[in-house]
Write a protein that holds these residues in place. Sequence first.
Motif, PDB file in Angstrom:
ATOM      1  N   LEU A 128      -2.403   0.337 -11.095  1.00  0.00           N
ATOM      2  CA  LEU A 128      -2.305  -1.031 -10.577  1.00  0.00           C
ATOM      3  C   LEU A 128      -1.975  -2.038 -11.677  1.00  0.00           C
TER       4      LEU A 128
ATOM      5  N   SER B 107       0.496   1.623  -0.072  1.00  0.00           N
ATOM      6  CA  SER B 107      -0.618   2.358  -0.694  1.00  0.00           C
ATOM      7  C   SER B 107      -1.123   1.622  -1.932  1.00  0.00           C
ATOM      8  N   ARG B 108      -0.283   0.827  -2.573  1.00  0.00           N
ATOM      9  CA  ARG B 108      -0.740  -0.007  -3.690  1.00  0.00           C
ATOM     10  C   ARG B 108      -1.728  -1.060  -3.182  1.00  0.00           C
ATOM     11  N   ARG B 109      -1.377  -1.707  -2.076  1.00  0.00           N
ATOM     12  CA  ARG B 109      -2.284  -2.707  -1.503  1.00  0.00           C
ATOM     13  C   ARG B 109      -3.609  -2.051  -1.104  1.00  0.00           C
TER      14      ARG B 109
ATOM     15  N   GLU C 169       4.351   0.272  -1.926  1.00  0.00           N
ATOM     16  CA  GLU C 169       3.668  -1.013  -1.769  1.00  0.00           C
ATOM     17  C   GLU C 169       2.472  -0.952  -0.812  1.00  0.00           C
TER      18      GLU C 169
ATOM     19  N   PRO D  57      -1.396   5.019  -5.457  1.00  0.00           N
ATOM     20  CA  PRO D  57      -0.573   3.877  -5.017  1.00  0.00           C
ATOM     21  C   PRO D  57       0.888   4.054  -5.425  1.00  0.00           C
TER      22      PRO D  57
ATOM     23  N   ASP E  58       2.283  -0.168 -15.804  1.00  0.00           N
ATOM     24  CA  ASP E  58       3.527   0.369 -15.243  1.00  0.00           C
ATOM     25  C   ASP E  58       3.863   1.745 -15.797  1.00  0.00           C
TER      26      ASP E  58
ATOM     27  N   ALA F 243       2.067   4.169 -13.703  1.00  0.00           N
ATOM     28  CA  ALA F 243       2.704   4.197 -12.383  1.00  0.00           C
ATOM     29  C   ALA F 243       3.981   5.025 -12.418  1.00  0.00           C
TER      30      ALA F 243
END
Length: 198
Positions: free
Chosen positions: A175, A103-105, A101, A98, A178, A181
């Motif tokens: 997810l 690919s995060r969803r 945004e 992700p 941070d 991420a």
Amino acid sequence: MPRLADHEERRRSITGAARRVIARGGLDAATFQSVAVEAGVSVRSVQYYFGTKREFLLATHRAVVEDSGTRMTQGFAALGPDAGPRDIVRTILLAILPLDEPSRRDAVILGIFHAATLTGPDVESADTVQAPNFIVDAVAGQLRQLRGPGADEQTLVADAEVILLAVGGLAQGMLTNDDYASRATQLVDHLLDRVLVA
């Protein structure tokens, strides 16, 4: 003369609506009525295109997986014809993380589907294994190229499975953390340094 409805476009619109509903409220929130409202169509239209809740859930899962496939294809195109096994595996892995945004969803949705295979009646684990199996096969194929014809097949597959499981865990961790991420590509490169050895 009125234009005939583009059935594929309508199906995509409905699965797109289902994705939004699922991302907000989980699979239980994805009813014919809620998806119809989100898509701006009648309940009857959703039933016409998908028949059952299970059918539109599985179609929605396929749409998420297809988007990952599209990201992979775009990544492969950017690599060029001389890309080696490491570049190809890295592209596959980054396509399932992700990193933006959309690919995060999608990662949220896939997590919801995974949970549903454990707890819900609408989706079974057999419904969701095709994409992970494809990735394992693709990564094992690149490992085979890297290690040569004498490589042990069981080891190739096991290493490919470990890579996928590690990156799947990273995707879920991103997810809520941070730090993961922000370091995702570094962590993928570290994993590949450890596993992609001849």
